[in-house]
Design a protein around this motif. Structure first.
Motif, short mmCIF file in Angstrom:
data_model
loop_
_atom_site.label_atom_id
_atom_site.label_comp_id
_atom_site.label_asym_id
_atom_site.label_seq_id
_atom_site.Cartn_x
_atom_site.Cartn_y
_atom_site.Cartn_z
N VAL A 1 0.92 -0.95 -0.01
CA VAL A 1 0.24 0.22 0.48
C VAL A 1 0.42 1.28 0.32
N TYR A 2 0.64 2.31 -0.59
CA TYR A 2 0.95 3.65 -1.18
C TYR A 2 0.82 4.61 -0.48
N LEU A 3 1.12 4.92 0.40
CA LEU A 3 1.02 5.95 1.22
C LEU A 3 1.11 7.70 1.18
N GLU A 4 0.73 8.74 1.19
CA GLU A 4 1.25 9.49 1.71
C GLU A 4 0.13 10.68 2.35
N LYS A 5 0.78 11.82 2.58
CA LYS A 5 -0.17 12.46 4.09
C LYS A 5 -1.45 13.13 2.97
N GLY A 6 -2.34 12.85 3.28
CA GLY A 6 -3.78 13.51 2.86
C GLY A 6 -4.49 11.92 3.01
N ASP A 7 -3.89 10.94 2.35
CA ASP A 7 -4.79 9.66 1.45
C ASP A 7 -5.76 9.46 2.85
N SER A 8 -7.10 8.11 1.90
CA SER A 8 -7.96 8.60 2.73
C SER A 8 -8.67 7.45 1.68
N LEU A 9 -7.65 5.96 2.20
CA LEU A 9 -7.50 4.55 1.63
C LEU A 9 -8.80 3.86 2.05
N MET A 10 -9.77 2.98 1.46
CA MET A 10 -10.33 2.12 2.01
C MET A 10 -10.37 1.02 0.61
N ILE A 11 -9.46 -0.40 1.33
CA ILE A 11 -9.52 -1.54 0.80
C ILE A 11 -11.42 -2.71 1.18
N ARG A 12 -11.02 -3.51 -0.07
CA ARG A 12 -11.40 -4.94 0.56
C ARG A 12 -11.11 -5.78 -0.07
N LEU A 13 -10.96 -7.29 0.61
CA LEU A 13 -10.19 -8.60 -0.55
C LEU A 13 -11.35 -9.53 0.46
N ASN A 14 -11.25 -10.93 -0.31
CA ASN A 14 -11.51 -12.16 -0.28
C ASN A 14 -9.89 -12.56 0.12
N THR A 15 -9.99 -12.76 1.76
CA THR A 15 -8.70 -14.25 1.38
C THR A 15 -8.63 -15.63 0.52
N LEU A 16 -9.77 -15.48 0.07
CA LEU A 16 -9.63 -17.23 -0.96
C LEU A 16 -8.99 -16.55 -2.16
N TYR A 17 -9.07 -15.10 -1.96
CA TYR A 17 -8.63 -14.53 -3.94
C TYR A 17 -7.76 -13.42 -3.60
N PHE A 18 -7.24 -13.51 -2.38
CA PHE A 18 -6.50 -12.16 -1.73
C PHE A 18 -5.47 -11.21 -2.66
N ASP A 19 -4.68 -11.37 -3.23
CA ASP A 19 -4.22 -10.22 -4.63
C ASP A 19 -5.65 -10.17 -5.70
N GLU A 20 -6.45 -11.21 -5.82
CA GLU A 20 -7.65 -10.55 -7.18
C GLU A 20 -8.53 -9.68 -6.41
N SER A 21 -8.84 -10.68 -5.46
CA SER A 21 -9.72 -10.03 -4.93
C SER A 21 -9.50 -8.02 -4.38
N LEU A 22 -8.31 -7.67 -4.51
CA LEU A 22 -8.37 -6.17 -3.75
C LEU A 22 -8.75 -5.70 -4.13
N VAL A 23 -9.40 -4.46 -4.20
CA VAL A 23 -9.68 -2.91 -4.71
C VAL A 23 -9.21 -2.28 -3.86
N PHE A 24 -8.62 -1.00 -3.89
CA PHE A 24 -8.76 0.69 -3.36
C PHE A 24 -9.26 1.38 -3.56
N SER A 25 -9.95 2.07 -3.21
CA SER A 25 -10.70 3.06 -3.13
C SER A 25 -10.41 4.38 -2.36
N GLY A 26 -10.62 5.54 -3.25
CA GLY A 26 -10.29 6.87 -2.28
C GLY A 26 -9.43 7.02 -2.60
N ILE A 27 -8.61 8.39 -2.04
CA ILE A 27 -7.91 9.54 -2.43
C ILE A 27 -6.18 8.28 -1.98
N GLY A 28 -5.80 8.60 -3.58
CA GLY A 28 -4.77 7.97 -2.40
C GLY A 28 -4.81 6.79 -4.10
N GLU A 29 -5.66 6.12 -4.34
CA GLU A 29 -6.33 4.81 -5.17
C GLU A 29 -5.51 5.26 -6.77
N GLU A 30 -4.81 5.30 -7.07
CA GLU A 30 -4.12 5.42 -8.43
C GLU A 30 -3.22 5.03 -8.09
#
Length: 459
Positions: A83-112
């Motif tokens: 996870v890449y973090l900078e000051k002011g970031d506000s990040l949310m994630i959701r993941l399923n451990t059965l498909y850890f990397d494939e299910s992971l999605v970032f949303s919010g400030i800093g998602e790009e």
């Protein structure tokens, strides 16, 4: 070959990923479906920054007053991801451990930057299978294909930078993730090409083959824990060492015969090339582990560790490396197996030395967190029990809670009387050097025959 999802996510990012970073605070939170641990742990390099416990809805949150901007990683045992973090970031994630990397999605400030790095990671894994077929190609065609894949990713990054307002540091890390991943394939090419073609010697490469090396940096702290960069450095040092000391190392048919000389050469090369302290320490650690786990002679191990201390006396990993050295020294052939305590299915404590008494014994290891390995090891032990009945096959479980361990055994077909569990994984690992997991220890009447055997290759 670049994942269609990356282009799709790029469109989404541009549309809704922008946000003003008006605060110095950082918010990082999310939801874990099918959690495998009660905690999420946030790291910067090898330092723990904070930990967050999952609530009743399997959600977690980090509220950080400040942050050392750059690449971090979060761990939800046994998995981890960037996870890449900078000051002011506000990040949310959701993941399923059965498909850890494939299910992971970032949303919010800093998602790009975070979604780009994640999709790049997944794409690289997919491409690796195809790229392995490229090693049969001649050098010019190989470089053309690799550079084409690289340019495709860099074009996507250029579009993202224009539309998604990446910071200068974010763009640097993203670009390095692309460039060093593909340059690693070029470092590997001469050795993989030789092997794929069944040739006896490494072919002469075009004069411009290694031109990319002119742009290498050995002193950028922002890249130290970036996986493609670190992997490149490991391969680069190995390549240079091989090419420059082939005579002294006694290399024949692409095999290093003098491991001591070869690895000491690696240490000296790292010392002369690498400026950034943490990267240098990490690469030194890699060489030490790689060498010591090849189980050279006790005398050569002593020679190596002496040279290691001379070059890197203030290494941040020194305690760990010295512990590995002592562990390797204590499980050399003809020494009595260390007196490590384990617990039987009935809950009673017993030492491995007592288990090995008056028997030819094979100690093998497994973990409930790796079900595929467990299924494979069951089949292998069943086969060995028939083919090599002179041995007693004893399983030692690691990193599995007691209830799960018992449940796995009850349906496994394994003899529960020959199954034990370690309650102290760290002690077991340091004492018996449990790496890799396919390792087994062969003893006869408590005395070590081979502490670095392989349950698949040593019988």
């Amino acid at each position: 070959m670049f994942r269609n999802l990356l282009y799709l996510s790029l469109i989404v990012l541009i549309g809704c990923g922008k946000g003003e970073k008006s605060s110095s605070n950082v918010f990082f939170a999310g939801e874990i479906v099918n959690p495998t641990s009660n905690y999420v742990v946030l790291h910067k390099g090898d330092m723990v920054i904070d930990s967050a416990k999952l609530d009743e809805q399997n959600r977690f949150a980090f509220h950080l007053d400040s942050v050392a901007e750059g690449l971090h990683h979060f761990n939800h045992d046994p998995e981890l991801q960037y996870v890449y973090l900078e000051k002011g970031d506000s990040l949310m994630i959701r993941l399923n451990t059965l498909y850890f990397d494939e299910s992971l999605v970032f949303s919010g400030i800093g998602e790009e930057i975070n979604n780009f790095l994640l999709e790049l990671f997944l794409t690289n894994e997919e491409e690796a299978v195809t790229i392995r077929t490229f090693y049969r190609l001649e050098a010019e065609e190989f470089v053309e294909k690799i550079d084409s894949l690289k340019q495709m990713k860099l074009l996507t990054l250029a579009n993202l930078k224009t539309e998604g307002s990446l910071s200068e540091k974010e763009e640097k890390v993203a670009r390095a993730s692309v460039v060093y991943n593909y340059d690693t394939y070029k470092e590997e090419y001469p050795f993989r090409h030789k092997k794929s073609k069944g040739k006896n010697a490494i072919e002469k490469l075009p004069d411009d083959f290694y031109n990319y090396r002119k742009d290498l940096t050995f002193n950028d702290k922002d890249l130290t824990y970036l996986r493609p960069y670190y992997n490149f450095m490991i391969n680069h040092v190995g390549n240079l060492s091989y090419m420059t000391c082939s005579h002294a190392c006694g290399i024949q048919n692409n095999v290093v015969r003098n491991q001591l000389h070869f690895n000491k050469h690696k240490l000296n090369l790292i010392d002369s090339l690498v400026e950034e302290k943490e990267l240098k320490d990490n690469l030194f650690r890699y060489v030490a582990f790689d060498y010591l786990l090849k189980h050279d002679s006790e005398k050569n191990n002593e020679n190596f560790i002496k040279g290691f201390h001379e070059l890197s006396s203030n290494n941040r990993h020194m305690e760990e490396i010295d512990a590995l050295y002592e562990g390797v020294k204590n499980i050399q052939p003809n020494k009595t197996i260390p007196n490590v305590d384990v617990f039987g299915f009935d809950g009673n404590k017993i030492s491995m030395r007592e288990i090995a008494k008056d028997h030819k014994t094979v100690f093998y290891f497994w973990s409930g967190t790796d079900r595929m390995h467990f299924e494979n090891i069951k089949r292998r032990i069943a086969k060995l029990t028939i083919e090599k009945p002179e041995f007693s096959y004893v399983g030692i479980n690691v990193k599995t809670d007691i209830d799960n361990w018992k449940a796995l055994l009850e349906n496994s077909g394994l003899d529960a009387n020959k199954q034990y569990r370690s309650s102290n994984f760290e002690e077991l690992t340091k004492t018996l050097i449990v790496y890799p997991l396919n390792k087994c220890i062969i003893t006869e009447n408590e005395v070590i025959v081979d502490a670095f055997a392989n349950v698949y290759g040593s019988f």
